[in-house]
Write a protein that holds these residues in place. Structure first.
Motif, mmCIF file in Angstrom:
data_model
loop_
_atom_site.group_PDB
_atom_site.id
_atom_site.type_symbol
_atom_site.label_atom_id
_atom_site.label_comp_id
_atom_site.label_asym_id
_atom_site.label_seq_id
_atom_site.Cartn_x
_atom_site.Cartn_y
_atom_site.Cartn_z
ATOM 1 N N CYS A 1 0.859 -1.179 0.000
ATOM 2 C CA CYS A 1 0.000 0.000 0.000
ATOM 3 C C CYS A 1 0.896 1.230 0.000
ATOM 4 N N PRO A 2 0.962 1.960 -1.085
ATOM 5 C CA PRO A 2 0.192 1.739 -2.305
ATOM 6 C C PRO A 2 0.824 0.669 -3.174
ATOM 7 N N SER A 3 -0.006 0.083 -4.038
ATOM 8 C CA SER A 3 0.459 -0.901 -5.005
ATOM 9 C C SER A 3 1.161 -0.175 -6.151
ATOM 10 N N MET A 4 1.984 -0.891 -6.884
ATOM 11 C CA MET A 4 2.724 -0.288 -7.996
ATOM 12 C C MET A 4 1.856 -0.120 -9.237
ATOM 13 N N ALA A 5 0.830 -0.987 -9.399
ATOM 14 C CA ALA A 5 -0.041 -0.943 -10.572
ATOM 15 C C ALA A 5 -1.340 -1.668 -10.234
ATOM 16 N N LEU A 6 -2.354 -1.505 -11.085
ATOM 17 C CA LEU A 6 -3.592 -2.258 -10.910
ATOM 18 C C LEU A 6 -3.281 -3.733 -11.039
ATOM 19 N N ASP A 7 -3.754 -4.526 -10.092
ATOM 20 C CA ASP A 7 -3.472 -5.958 -10.089
ATOM 21 C C ASP A 7 -4.789 -6.709 -9.884
ATOM 22 N N PHE A 8 -5.307 -7.294 -10.972
ATOM 23 C CA PHE A 8 -6.586 -7.991 -10.908
ATOM 24 C C PHE A 8 -6.441 -9.409 -10.373
ATOM 25 N N LYS A 9 -5.216 -9.879 -10.202
ATOM 26 C CA LYS A 9 -4.995 -11.221 -9.660
ATOM 27 C C LYS A 9 -4.896 -11.186 -8.126
ATOM 28 N N LYS A 10 -3.976 -10.374 -7.600
ATOM 29 C CA LYS A 10 -3.743 -10.319 -6.153
ATOM 30 C C LYS A 10 -4.522 -9.204 -5.455
ATOM 31 N N GLY A 11 -5.092 -8.274 -6.250
ATOM 32 C CA GLY A 11 -5.747 -7.109 -5.677
ATOM 33 C C GLY A 11 -4.748 -5.978 -5.523
ATOM 34 N N SER A 12 -5.248 -4.761 -5.448
ATOM 35 C CA SER A 12 -4.351 -3.617 -5.322
ATOM 36 C C SER A 12 -5.090 -2.403 -4.775
ATOM 37 N N ILE A 13 -4.286 -1.432 -4.333
ATOM 38 C CA ILE A 13 -4.810 -0.137 -3.902
ATOM 39 C C ILE A 13 -3.801 0.930 -4.314
ATOM 40 N N MET A 14 -4.333 1.966 -4.935
ATOM 41 C CA MET A 14 -3.490 3.071 -5.393
ATOM 42 C C MET A 14 -4.193 4.382 -5.053
ATOM 43 N N ARG A 15 -3.456 5.475 -5.182
ATOM 44 C CA ARG A 15 -4.021 6.803 -4.935
ATOM 45 C C ARG A 15 -3.826 7.636 -6.198
ATOM 46 N N SER A 16 -4.829 8.467 -6.475
ATOM 47 C CA SER A 16 -4.743 9.352 -7.640
ATOM 48 C C SER A 16 -5.389 10.690 -7.302
ATOM 49 N N TYR A 17 -4.859 11.749 -7.905
ATOM 50 C CA TYR A 17 -5.470 13.068 -7.759
ATOM 51 C C TYR A 17 -6.045 13.548 -9.087
ATOM 52 N N ASN A 18 -6.108 12.637 -10.054
ATOM 53 C CA ASN A 18 -6.733 12.963 -11.342
ATOM 54 C C ASN A 18 -7.373 11.722 -11.957
ATOM 55 N N PRO A 19 -8.219 11.011 -11.197
ATOM 56 C CA PRO A 19 -8.822 9.791 -11.736
ATOM 57 C C PRO A 19 -9.914 10.116 -12.759
ATOM 58 N N ILE A 20 -10.212 9.120 -13.576
ATOM 59 C CA ILE A 20 -11.326 9.233 -14.512
ATOM 60 C C ILE A 20 -12.327 8.146 -14.146
ATOM 61 N N LEU A 21 -13.511 8.589 -13.726
ATOM 62 C CA LEU A 21 -14.576 7.666 -13.369
ATOM 63 C C LEU A 21 -15.405 7.353 -14.610
ATOM 64 N N GLU A 22 -16.326 6.420 -14.441
ATOM 65 C CA GLU A 22 -17.211 6.079 -15.557
ATOM 66 C C GLU A 22 -17.888 7.341 -16.100
ATOM 67 N N GLU A 23 -18.387 7.246 -17.298
ATOM 68 C CA GLU A 23 -18.981 8.385 -18.003
ATOM 69 C C GLU A 23 -17.925 9.423 -18.362
ATOM 70 N N ASN A 24 -16.640 9.006 -18.340
ATOM 71 C CA ASN A 24 -15.517 9.892 -18.665
ATOM 72 C C ASN A 24 -15.497 11.130 -17.768
ATOM 73 N N TYR A 25 -15.884 10.943 -16.504
ATOM 74 C CA TYR A 25 -15.907 12.042 -15.538
ATOM 75 C C TYR A 25 -14.519 12.211 -14.923
ATOM 76 N N HIS A 26 -13.914 13.355 -15.139
ATOM 77 C CA HIS A 26 -12.583 13.657 -14.605
ATOM 78 C C HIS A 26 -12.741 14.307 -13.233
ATOM 79 N N GLU A 27 -12.021 13.790 -12.268
ATOM 80 C CA GLU A 27 -12.097 14.267 -10.887
ATOM 81 C C GLU A 27 -10.745 14.841 -10.492
ATOM 82 N N ASP A 28 -10.748 15.799 -9.572
ATOM 83 C CA ASP A 28 -9.485 16.374 -9.108
ATOM 84 C C ASP A 28 -9.299 16.216 -7.599
#
Length: 151
Positions: A9-36
């Protein structure tokens, strides 16, 4: 940690096998919604019982405290289907108590949650954020936007 064990924690990358957690200050949610806002990007470990759960340091809850966040799937993660959960435990104890849970499926939009924590006023507790897969976890990118305790 995940159902597969401890993860970085934090993980280095998205990991769909082992699971992961990351932090972002500019994520893009569904509907192409940009968050800050600061966002926790959580991915449960693979399997129908996939889970990722984070424990926070103990906090003494005051009357009027509440948990707030915006919940949503990552953009273009069209198979995302998860259950978010807010839990607590008492320091030194392993039993978890659920405060609330929310189901989320890609395409139904992101949404605000607000949970009054006053029922725990005067108690010292550890809060947990958890995400579990509702089936195949291959695109379960679950975002906790601006997750916080407010007063």
């Amino acid at each position: 940690r995940t159902n597969g064990g401890s993860i970085e924690c934090p993980s280095m990358a998205l990991d769909f096998k082992k699971g992961s957690i990351m932090r972002s200050y500019n994520p893009i949610l569904e509907e192409n919604y940009h968050e800050d806002e600061g966002t926790l990007i959580t991915v449960p470990a693979e399997g129908g019982d996939g889970l990722v759960r984070g424990k926070y340091p103990a906090i003494k809850i005051k009357n009027g405290y509440a948990f707030a966040a915006i919940l949503g799937c990552g953009d273009k993660q069209e198979k995302c289907s998860v259950t978010y959960e807010l839990l607590y435990s008492y320091p030194g104890e392993s039993k978890l108590y659920s405060i609330n849970s929310w189901k989320k499926v890609y395409g139904d939009g992101f949404f605000d949650v607000y949970e009054d924590l006053s029922f725990l006023a005067g108690e010292e507790v550890n809060l947990y954020l958890a995400v579990s897969s509702d089936g195949n976890s291959s695109e379960d990118v679950a975002m906790w936007v601006a997750a916080r305790i407010t007063q």
